[in-house]
Design a protein around this motif. Structure first.
Motif, short mmCIF file in Angstrom:
data_model
loop_
_atom_site.label_atom_id
_atom_site.label_comp_id
_atom_site.label_asym_id
_atom_site.label_seq_id
_atom_site.Cartn_x
_atom_site.Cartn_y
_atom_site.Cartn_z
N PHE A 160 61.23 18.90 56.17
CA PHE A 160 62.07 19.89 55.48
C PHE A 160 61.91 21.18 56.24
N LEU A 217 58.70 21.99 57.98
CA LEU A 217 57.56 21.30 57.37
C LEU A 217 57.71 19.80 57.49
N GLY A 238 51.09 18.34 47.66
CA GLY A 238 51.96 18.63 48.79
C GLY A 238 51.66 17.77 49.99
N GLY A 289 52.68 14.82 50.45
CA GLY A 289 53.84 14.02 50.81
C GLY A 289 53.91 12.71 50.07
N THR A 321 54.88 11.98 46.89
CA THR A 321 56.14 11.79 46.18
C THR A 321 57.30 11.62 47.16
N ARG A 365 53.58 29.80 51.61
CA ARG A 365 54.93 29.32 51.33
C ARG A 365 55.75 30.33 50.53
N GLY A 399 54.93 18.35 42.79
CA GLY A 399 54.52 18.53 41.41
C GLY A 399 53.29 19.42 41.28
N GLY A 406 48.55 17.08 37.19
CA GLY A 406 49.22 16.93 38.47
C GLY A 406 48.50 17.60 39.62
N1 LIG Z 1 63.60 19.26 49.27
C1 LIG Z 1 62.53 19.89 49.82
N2 LIG Z 1 62.72 21.05 50.49
C2 LIG Z 1 61.68 21.67 51.05
N3 LIG Z 1 60.43 21.24 50.98
C3 LIG Z 1 60.15 20.11 50.31
C4 LIG Z 1 61.22 19.38 49.70
N4 LIG Z 1 60.68 18.31 49.10
C5 LIG Z 1 59.34 18.35 49.34
N5 LIG Z 1 59.03 19.44 50.07
C6 LIG Z 1 57.70 19.80 50.51
O1 LIG Z 1 57.11 18.67 51.06
C7 LIG Z 1 55.75 18.59 50.74
C8 LIG Z 1 55.42 17.24 50.15
O2 LIG Z 1 55.86 17.17 48.83
P1 LIG Z 1 55.51 15.97 47.88
O3 LIG Z 1 56.22 16.20 46.63
O4 LIG Z 1 55.74 14.69 48.57
O5 LIG Z 1 53.95 16.15 47.64
P2 LIG Z 1 53.00 15.28 46.78
O6 LIG Z 1 52.07 14.65 47.71
O7 LIG Z 1 53.73 14.39 45.89
O8 LIG Z 1 52.24 16.40 45.96
P3 LIG Z 1 51.76 16.42 44.43
O9 LIG Z 1 50.51 15.71 44.34
O10 LIG Z 1 51.59 17.85 44.16
O11 LIG Z 1 52.84 15.81 43.65
C9 LIG Z 1 55.46 19.73 49.79
O12 LIG Z 1 54.80 20.74 50.49
C10 LIG Z 1 56.81 20.23 49.38
O13 LIG Z 1 56.82 21.61 49.21
#
Ligand SMILES: Nc1ncnc2c1ncn2[C@@H]1O[C@H](COP(=O)(O)OP(=O)(O)OP(=O)(O)O)[C@@H](O)[C@H]1O
Ligand SMILES: Nc1ncnc2c1ncn2[C@@H]1O[C@H](COP(=O)(O)OP(=O)(O)OP(=O)(O)O)[C@@H](O)[C@H]1O
Ligand SMILES: CC(C)C[C@H](N)C(=O)O
Ligand SMILES: [Mg+2]
Ligand SMILES: [Mg+2]
Lengths: 296, 334, 277, 460, 394
Positions: A45, A48, A71, A73, A75, C165, C175, C202
């Motif tokens: 993204f 990132l 964050g 990744g 999800t 950020r 999340g 979360g």
């Molecule tokens: N549509 C988007 N635009 C910009 N950045 C994004 C987007 N989707 C995700 N990100 C970024 O990508 C990274 C990964 O996000 P993700 O939701 O996969 O994290 P996660 O591992 O599920 O975290 P958590 O445990 O907090 O849920 C995060 O830093 C998030 O800010």
């Protein structure tokens, strides 16, 4: 009491870990019977790099936990694997069939069903209807057959029975005729998970299913998940509750900054200094010790 | 002031062909909006395409009546596909504006002089010829007969349109009834609430939305037929956005996502409207109210003012509509 | 019977109350009455709900003395969030009263409570998705923009990712990251009473530790905290007093450590899982 | 062509007196037939005498002949009513003169009893065709009489003026300017709609009536109260703001408090629109009414395009208003509060924002902007009770095109819609101009579904 | 077309009515032609008043029921028609706009109810198969088109631009004008049909300007108030290019438009001068009238219907129909209801000459010989008569 519990769960973990027993604890290691294999999946993204998974395999019939800092990744990886987002590059296959480029509903139909971290309750439908919707392969879901009730009434009955059964386990049976929009935050999580299970998937991917769920209930649900594993279902779940991860997972994958940084059995991963450093934090043990002290 | 007269003409409109046309269109909208959550603001477009399809096929191309009906229906299906393919993947609001735009485009093309050789232009298809001969010929009622329901009477021609119209309403409601309590309908409702969730459960959301759009559009087409056949004319301006707006009003008045909601709403709407018209025009004639408030020429606008206020009050005090379920409204679904 | 002493002026509603509670154990409110004397935030016998005919809270009590850290736990759907929301004027209180430092604030609108020093982190929908992280935090100091720079420094020290950020829209965050933003926004306000609805949900274990530690720290600095947690054990460990809420009523209330060790509470609400390790 | 028209002006004035006299005199009883005047259009309408004209009946039998007199006039009477045609005998024309239309005979014309009809044979040195296009017919080679140059030499200053409404560049300049002007007006209304949608989630179908309100209020202050338009417009904008405020204070706010759902509110707004629209109709009647000032201003030539001063001033005011709204939204606390409420009202309340007050502000600003749009639009097109409604679809299109809920998007969308309604008239008939704009809307949404400035949401 | 009417009425078997002549109106209270509503309603009301003062029809007072016609964008007119049918109306006066009439004509035709429009001028009615019960007191635009074209040609303009609104009236009249201009040796360099609901008309103005025409015909409804100043601002004022107006927009604008804007502009309008007295009478019915367009035609339509009912001795539509054409021609001339009724009572054949002209109906129910007034505006934007031109249909 605690001793019994501890050994019981340990025993369960031990048996299930059978096939994975000999697998080396290193990122991207091949599994004896992988149901999901992902290669070179990346997604950025802006600047990132949210996901950058070189190789990942998920063992069939096992419970795999996916952990990692916020964050990392997780999800996003779920979104990619299930067709809700498009990767910049990468290949992956499920049950031997490539899924790259498949759309979300096709992925779900092939047997890989996911839940959402931020719940998606279908507000103006009853809880029971939410559940029924989850069932796969319903004859009545085609327009023409839907018009003729005898063609689907039997199946509907079965589904309803199964839905009620699941709701009972998830302590939602009392709410079955309420609109799902009136559920509390935790109840929505429960419904989300129960609905995914209605689909009787080959593999279920749960995104923080227990965040916000009451611990006592969590515990009983974990029992249910284990039963599902005994029935042959593969579970991949994201979770931040280490007690839970430790309790039920056969294998743990750790992500950090989009990459898989560690893999292994729960014990080995949680002892990994890198994981402790990046994820678990130093307080973690203290608190755990605190709690056991408090108990004794 | 003759209340019986006012009542009877209001009742007449609450049962008559125009109401039926609107009701059928509104039933279609109920599928779109009430059940599937598709904000279709172009129902008028579906009705128009079907009506033009019928009229042009018969009057201009000289095809048979039945074939032309099929062409009209096919027109609605094609429109649904054309609108659906690009927009059903977008957020609901976009579908709204695209459909409203499409319906307006159809209406404006219909009334433009550029195509008036085929469409007859702004007066409707009358100049290119009559198209309901076969329909009229099928009228089972004997010549000179009229439908007498006590205080209201319908001509033989209207009675025939009404017979067909009510049959269509019954048919549409039956289809709705069966479809909406089937698992198919459940998927639609699920999509209305959250399509990602439904997608994650292995349903082809796009396909379902398209089916809903087509089905509702077909109902709109049937409504268009009733309009056209009742008048033997397809007048582009009757298919303006107002038609769609009023259908929404009827739908919500009656109760969205309720089987009989749109029908009841349509009857109520036309009853109220004609009741107001009758009362005000009579009052104006009696000259009992001061002339700054009411004269014959002012009663037209006043009817609409009261109509608007009436709608507002009804919806304020019964926001879920007549048949709706109040519980649904307490859920915040912003 | 004890009700009579505490709310003698509510004789009228007596009948309804008994209807409501018929067949259910009568809760002893005397501890609440005694404890709530002079407490900063007091909620007496709240009745509240969403649709007009159904109450979710059936006479829930709560008090928090100045500088206290109060935890609320309970099963899903017990009404914990509803309780917090009704304290904060987001759900209508139908019966009962809420006071803040002696002033009655029952059904005050949220925006009127913020200037009185009450901060709230909702359980869901707790960030401005369209705004950037920085703007989200600015909303925290909406009423005192001059404090922004200083508070921003403090908050980003807790959650360094947020500073990196700052220009990212909150809606695109993960999340856990959102949860950090939500918590940080409330901390920006420097509230004197902080209501937290599952602040740790979360978050990664490390961040959870951080949240609990910070909550404790803020609390030690004099801020009264009321926190709802499903991470019940952790919550009860750090809090001074805990409530167990079930079906809209107080089921138990005692000091945090007492609750953690109460076998009944463990069986019904805490579970035994966390003790495994 | 323009110069021709201008030079004609002088003549017309003089001719009017003559012709209108002639008109009444011509209706004498009892005789019927044809008459006309032959003049050389290329020589200052110099009369052409001695030309023979013949009248034929429907069977092509010659009925009568006539010859033009010294003043160029001729008359050919026929014995009875019927269908006849007149033919000019080209051989009797003086050298070098032709019928400019290239047609030496009329069609068969109906002559009623006692009716002397007019037949026209405009004479000149060359055949011309409409619009100054290449001449057709026998004399293709010859040059058209109307100048086609894109640049005109200003007689007083000697400067060359190019464009300015004539020629290719001018046509485009004008089309685009008119589009932008129209777009700005739509934009003013669209920003308000977008803000209201953003903050309270209401799709307000009664927004068009706020536009009408601006026009109607200006008109009433201007005509009934008798204040000049320059005073009336600001007053109307103020009233508009007040009206918006009151609407929210006493109506929408109340509905929100009662927990009325958004869809219900949307339908309620259809009812409100109906009631307001016809209330305005009831009060000020069904006609288009004009202000007393600035109804007819001379256009000024700005090189690339022409515009009346009032349009330019409206543009300036609109741009200022939009920029102020933008700055307020981006940089002030109120603006931040608005965006916060738009995003998440309950969380905004939890941050200490008085959500109801913010929404009331937005209503006030949105209604004031809409009133400004209405008042400005009415400068150009007059006030009519349904003027706002006719704009509503375009306003909605602008809002969606720009991206729902983004105030800037609404402006951008409005400008695009405005320009396209106008530009499409270059290829399409003006009666289809909205079709062009709507097609553009659909096409843009296909390629950018979230709208031009909208953003996609993340899933999961 | 109306087929002779001989089937049922000769002799004693005149269809029986209910004894009361019920006149319905479907005239604009709302919509784009609402500005023409007041004089039309006033015309009908005045006629009814005079009829009833003269003892009514068949000894009973005439009953009138007013209904809205709206415009084509709403379906009001056909609702109104339904209502009138169920109220048992014998004669319906309306509608103003040709397009609207087309929308409910078939309905009245099926119900066998007489329709008399006071204002429809579209040529299409003459030939429409559903027009059996349709009559009108306004002459077809075939005549107006001819007169307008003649006026332009006479003024010496050979290249003409036409702006016409998009409806059957606009395009129909534009076609007629074009036919006659071209026929008489002129050219129509632009025939722009525009959407009357447009918010502004800059494109239309630009097109008119670019056409280079030396006269401009404006066939519009009340959007003229919008269009006219825009034309003037766009360099197409009457001083630049003379304008010609028609019945749809010929109205006393007064200070509704800037002073002098219409100075010298000519226009045509069907009907003869109705006279001060008649205008006074209309004003006594509706004091707020500011012009009288189609007021006389509405009045005449009502009177003729009443006379026909008197002549037939029945208020049944079919009975009236049999007499309608007859009372307008061939007989002893009379000019108001009272005197005509007196003649009828004496058993005489009458020829009613109305306020809108002598009115002779063809068998199709069209005005056979129409009078078109040619008017000219002065600097105060009020028009006055230059003269009348008659034309006949065949
Ligand atoms: N549509 C988007 N635009 C910009 N950045 C994004 C987007 N989707 C995700 N990100 C970024 O990508 C990274 C990964 O996000 P993700 O939701 O996969 O994290 P996660 O591992 O599920 O975290 P958590 O445990 O907090 O849920 C995060 O830093 C998030 O800010
Ligand atoms: N918006 C709503 N409308 C109607 N009922 C609601 C609504 N929100 C919650 N409820 C109902 O109120 C009860 C209490 O909900 P609440 O959110 O307070 O629970 P909670 O204790 O916070 O649970 P959790 O731990 O799952 O967050 C639940 O039974 C739920 O069904
Ligand atoms: C009222 C008139 C201007 C109407 C016009 N003559 C028509 O037939 O439409
Ligand atoms: Mg996540
Ligand atoms: Mg909660």
């Amino acid at each position: 009491m605690s001793g019994e519990e501890s050994t019981a769960s340990g025993a369960v973990a031990g048996t299930a870990a059978g096939p994975l027993a000999g697998v080396a604890a290193q990122p991207g290691v091949p599994k004896p019977d992988a149901i999901l294999v992902a290669d070179g999946v990346t997604r950025s993204f802006g600047g990132l790099r949210a996901v950058d998974v070189a190789h990942l395999e998920v063992q069939r019939g096992a419970i795999t936990a996916l952990i990692g800092p916020n964050g990392a990744g997780k999800t996003t990886l779920f979104n990619l694997l299930t067709g809700f987002d498009r990767p910049d590059s990468g290949e992956w296959s499920f049950d031997g069939r490539s899924l790259a480029g498949r759309r979300a509903h096709q992925v779900a139909r092939s047997g890989m069903v996911r839940t959402f971290q931020l719940t998606k309750a279908l507000s103006r439908m009853t809880v029971l209807d939410n559940m029924r919707l989850g069932a796969m392969g319903q004859a009545g879901e085609s327009f023409w057959r839907g018009l003729i009730p005898p063609l689907w009434a039997g199946q509907e009955k079965e589904n309803t029975a199964r839905a009620m059964d699941l709701l009972r386990r998830f302590k939602l049976d009392a709410k079955c005729h309420e609109y799902a929009g009136s559920l509390s935050g935790g109840q929505r999580k429960l419904l989300e998970m129960a609905r995914a299970l209605m689909a009787q998937p080959t593999m279920v991917m749960l995104d923080e299913p227990m965040a916000g769920v009451n611990p006592a209930l969590t515990q009983s649900l974990l029992g249910h998940v284990k039963e599902l594993r005994e029935e042959g279902m593969t579970v991949l779940f994201v979770e931040h509750d280490m007690d839970m991860v430790h309790d039920i997972s056969d294998w743990v994958v750790v992500m950090g900054q989009g990459r898989v940084i560690a893999e292994g059995t729960p014990d080995s991963v949680m002892a990994d200094p890198e994981v402790i450093d990046a994820y678990l934090g130093k307080h973690h043990d203290d608190v755990a010790t605190d709690s056991s002290e408090g108990d004794s | 002031m003759d209340f019986l007269q006012i009542l009877s003409s209001a009742l007449q409109q609450a049962l008559g062909p125009t109401m039926l046309a609107y009701a059928i269109c509104a039933i279609g909208l109920n599928i779109h909006f009430g059940y599937a959550g598709l904000l279709n603001f172009g129902q008028a477009g579906f009705a128009a395409v079907a009506a033009y399809g019928l009229a042009i096929s018969v009057a201009y191309l000289g095809l048979s009546f039945w074939l032309s009906l099929l062409i009209g229906l096919a027109g609605a299906v094609v429109l649904a596909l054309l609108l659906g393919v690009p927009t059903l993947r977008l957020r609901a609001d976009y579908l709204a504006i695209v459909t409203i735009a499409a319906a307006e485009i159809i209406r404006r093309l219909g009334r433009s002089t550029t195509f008036s050789d085929y469409t007859g232009g702004s007066d409707g298809t009358r100049p290119i010829g009559s198209f309901n001969d076969s329909f009229v010929a099928l009228n089972p009622f004997p010549q000179g007969w009229s439908l007498d329901l006590g205080i209201i009477r319908f001509t033989r021609a209207d009675a025939w349109v009404m017979l067909v119209g009510w049959a269509l309403v019954a048919f549409c409601l039956l289809v709705m009834f069966l479809a909406m309590r089937s698992p198919w309908g459940r998927v639609l409702k699920g999509i209305r609430e959250d399509e990602e969730a439904v997608r994650s459960l292995g349903k082809n959301v796009f396909s379902y939305k398209m089916q809903a759009l087509v089905l509702g559009g077909l109902f709109g087409a049937l409504g268009g037929f009733v309009f056209a056949l009742a008048r033997d004319n397809v007048q582009p301006d009757t298919f303006s956005t107002e038609l769609t707006f009023y259908c929404y009003v009827m739908l919500i008045l009656g109760g969205a996502a309720r089987l009989f909601g749109p029908l009841l709403g349509a009857m109520l709407f036309w009853f109220l409207y004609n009741f107001l018209v009758g009362t005000l025009n009579d009052l104006a004639g009696l000259q009992v109210l001061p002339t700054w408030l009411l004269t014959t020429t002012k009663s037209g606008p006043l009817v609409y003012v009261l109509m608007g206020l009436g709608m507002v009050l009804l919806l304020i005090y019964r926001p879920q509509g007549i048949l709706g379920d109040k519980r649904e409204l307490s859920l915040d679904v912003r | 019977m004890s009700r009579d002493e505490s709310v003698p002026d509510k004789g009228l509603s007596q009948a309804d109350l008994e209807d409501d509670t018929a067949g259910v154990e009568v809760v002893d409110r005397s501890a609440h009455v005694a404890g709530s004397q002079g407490a900063l935030l007091v909620a007496d016998e709240l009745f509240a709900g969403y649709s007009t005919d159904v109450d979710i809270l059936h006479g829930a009590d709560l008090y928090a003395a100045e500088g206290e850290l109060v935890g609320i736990i309970g099963p899903n759907g017990a009404g914990k969030s509803t309780l917090l929301k009704s304290l904060f004027g987001m759900v209508r209180v139908r019966r009962g009263r809420v006071t803040l430092a002696g002033e009655e604030i029952t059904n005050f609108k949220a925006h009127a409570l913020v200037p009185r020093g009450v901060g709230f982190v909702p359980q869901t929908n707790n960030v401005f998705a369209q705004l950037t992280i920085e703007e989200n935090l600015e909303m925290g100091t909406f009423l005192r923009p001059k404090r922004f720079a200083e508070r921003f420094g403090f908050v980003t020290e807790l959650f360094p990712t947020l500073a990196d950020r700052r220009k990212q829209r909150a809606g695109s965050l993960s999340g856990g990251e959102r949860q950090m933003v939500a918590m940080a926004r409330a901390l920006m306000m420097e509230p004197s009473v902080l209501l937290l609805d599952e602040p740790s949900a979360g978050l990664s274990p490390m961040m959870q530790d951080e949240v609990f530690a910070q909550t404790k720290r803020i609390n030690s600095a004099g801020v009264t905290v009321v926190m709802v947690e499903q991470n019940a054990r952790r919550c009860l460990q750090i809090c001074d007093r805990g409530y167990v809420l079930d079906q809209g009523r107080n089921a138990y209330s005692a000091s945090g450590t007492d609750l953690v060790n109460d076998p009944k509470v463990i069986e019904l609400y805490l579970g035994t899982l966390a003790r495994v390790r | 062509m323009r110069r021709f028209a201008v030079s004609l002006c002088a003549l017309v004035g003089a001719l009017f007196a003559l012709l209108s006299l002639g008109a009444t005199a011509a209706w004498a009883e009892g005789e019927q037939g044809f008459k006309g005047v032959l003049e050389n259009k290329d020589a200052g309408d110099e009369p052409v005498p001695g030309v023979t004209l013949r009248v034929f009946d429907a069977e092509d039998n010659e009925v009568v002949t006539a010859e033009s007199a010294d003043d160029g006039s001729w008359e050919a009477l026929v014995p009875e009513a019927g269908d006849y045609r007149v033919e000019l005998d080209a051989s009797t024309l003086p050298d070098g003169l032709v019928v400019r239309t290239g047609r030496t005979s009329t069609d068969l014309l109906r002559v009623d009893e006692g009716q002397v009809r007019n037949a026209l044979f405009p004479l000149g040195t060359s055949v011309t065709t409409p619009g100054g296009d290449a001449p057709e017919g026998e004399e293709t080679a010859e040059e058209s009489t109307t100048p086609e140059e894109e640049c005109v030499v200003d007689e007083e200053t000697g400067e060359e003026i190019c464009g300015g409404g004539s020629g290719w560049l001018g046509q485009w300049g004008n089309v685009i300017y008119n589009g932008l002007h129209f777009g700005l007006i739509i934009g003013l209304a669209a920003v308000g709609l977008s803000l209201i949608f953003g903050t309270m989630g209401l799709t307000n179908f009664a927004h068009g009536e706020l536009v009408t309100f601006g026009g109607a209020a200006t008109y009433i202050i201007n005509v009934s109260v008798g204040l000049p338009v320059l005073v009336a417009i600001p007053a109307a904008v103020l009233l508009g703001g007040l009206f918006g405020w009151a609407q929210d204070r006493y109506f929408w706010g109340w509905l929100r408090k009662r927990g009325t759902g958004l869809v219900t509110m949307m339908i309620i707004s259809i009812g409100v629109a109906l009631a307001l629209r016809y209330l305005i109709n009831f009060i000020m009647g069904p006609n288009t009414e004009r202000y007393t000032d600035y109804v007819r201003q001379a256009s000024i030539d700005l090189g690339l395009f022409q515009a009346t001063p009032k349009k330019l001033i409206v543009d300036a005011v609109a741009i200022t208003a939009v920029v102020i709204v933008g700055l307020v939204l981006m940089y002030t606390r109120v603006g931040k509060a608005i965006r916060a409420v738009a995003d998440n009202p309950s969380l905004a309340a939890a941050s200490g924002i008085n959500v109801d007050r913010v929404i009331r502000w937005v209503w006030m600003a949105g209604a004031a902007l809409a009133a400004l749009a209405g008042a400005s639009l009415a400068l150009d097109r007059g006030v009519k009770f349904d003027m706002g409604m006719q704009l509503l679809l375009l306003i909605f299109a602008a809002v969606v095109l720009g991206g729902l809920g983004t105030a800037f998007g609404a402006i951008v969308g409005a400008l695009i819609i405005g320009v396209f309604t106008q530009v499409s008239t270059v290829w399409m008939e003006p009666q289809l101009k909205y079709v062009g704009a709507l097609v553009v809307l659909i096409v843009v949404l296909l390629f950018r579904p979230q709208g031009i400035l909208g953003r996609r949401e993340r899933i999961g | 077309a109306c087929g002779g009417g001989g089937d049922e009425t000769s002799g004693g078997d005149t269809p029986e009515g209910d004894g009361t002549l019920t006149v319905g109106t479907i005239l604009p209270q709302t919509g784009t032609l609402a500005f023409l509503g007041p004089p039309e309603f006033a015309g009908v009301d005045l006629a009814v008043k005079e009829i009833n003062e003269a003892g009514g029809v068949l000894g009973k007072d005439v009953v009138v029921s007013h209904k809205d016609s709206g415009d084509t964008s709403t379906d009001i007119a056909s609702q109104s028609a339904d209502a009138l049918i169920s109220e048992g109306a014998d004669v319906v006066i309306g509608a103003a706009s040709s397009s609207v009439s087309f929308n409910f004509m078939a309905k009245l035709n099926d119900a066998q109810i007489i329709q008399i429009s006071p204002a429809n001028t579209s040529p299409d009615f003459t030939t429409d198969p559903d027009a059996e019960y349709y009559y009108r007191t306004a002459p077809s635009d075939i005549i107006q088109g001819r007169v307008l074209a003649d006026t332009i040609i006479e003024d010496g303009y050979s290249s003409v631009a036409i702006l016409a609104l998009q409806d059957s009236y606009g395009t129909g009249l534009a076609d007629e004008v074009e036919k006659n201009i071209v026929g008489a040796g002129g050219e129509v360099v632009l025939k722009e049909v525009y959407d009357p609901q447009a918010a502004e008309f800059s494109a239309e103005v630009a097109a008119a300007k670019a056409s280079g025409a030396d006269a401009l015909v404006l066939i519009t409804f009340e959007e003229f108030t919008t269009l006219a100043p825009q034309l003037a601002e766009g360099g197409m004022s009457p001083e630049d290019v003379p304008w010609y107006m028609v019945d749809g927009n010929l109205s006393n604008y007064g200070d509704q438009l800037p002073e002098g804007l219409l100075d010298g502009v000519k226009g045509t309008k069907p009907g003869v001068e109705s006279g001060e007295d008649f205008q006074e009478a209309l004003l006594s019915v509706d004091p707020e009238l500011n012009d009288f367009t189609y007021g006389p035609e509405s009045y005449d339509a009502t009177i003729i219907a009443a006379l026909a009912a008197e002549a037939a001795g029945s208020d049944h539509p079919n009975a009236i129909k049999a007499e309608l054409v007859g009372v307008t021609k061939e007989g002893e001339k009379c000019e108001d209801f009272a005197s005509c009724k007196a003649l009828l009572d004496e058993g005489k054949d009458i020829d009613y000459d109305g306020r809108s002209g002598p009115i002779e109906w063809t068998e199709e129910g069209d005005i056979a010989v129409g009078s078109i007034g040619v008017y000219q505006y002065d600097a105060t934007n009020e028009f006055s008569l230059l003269g009348f031109e008659t034309g006949s249909l065949d």
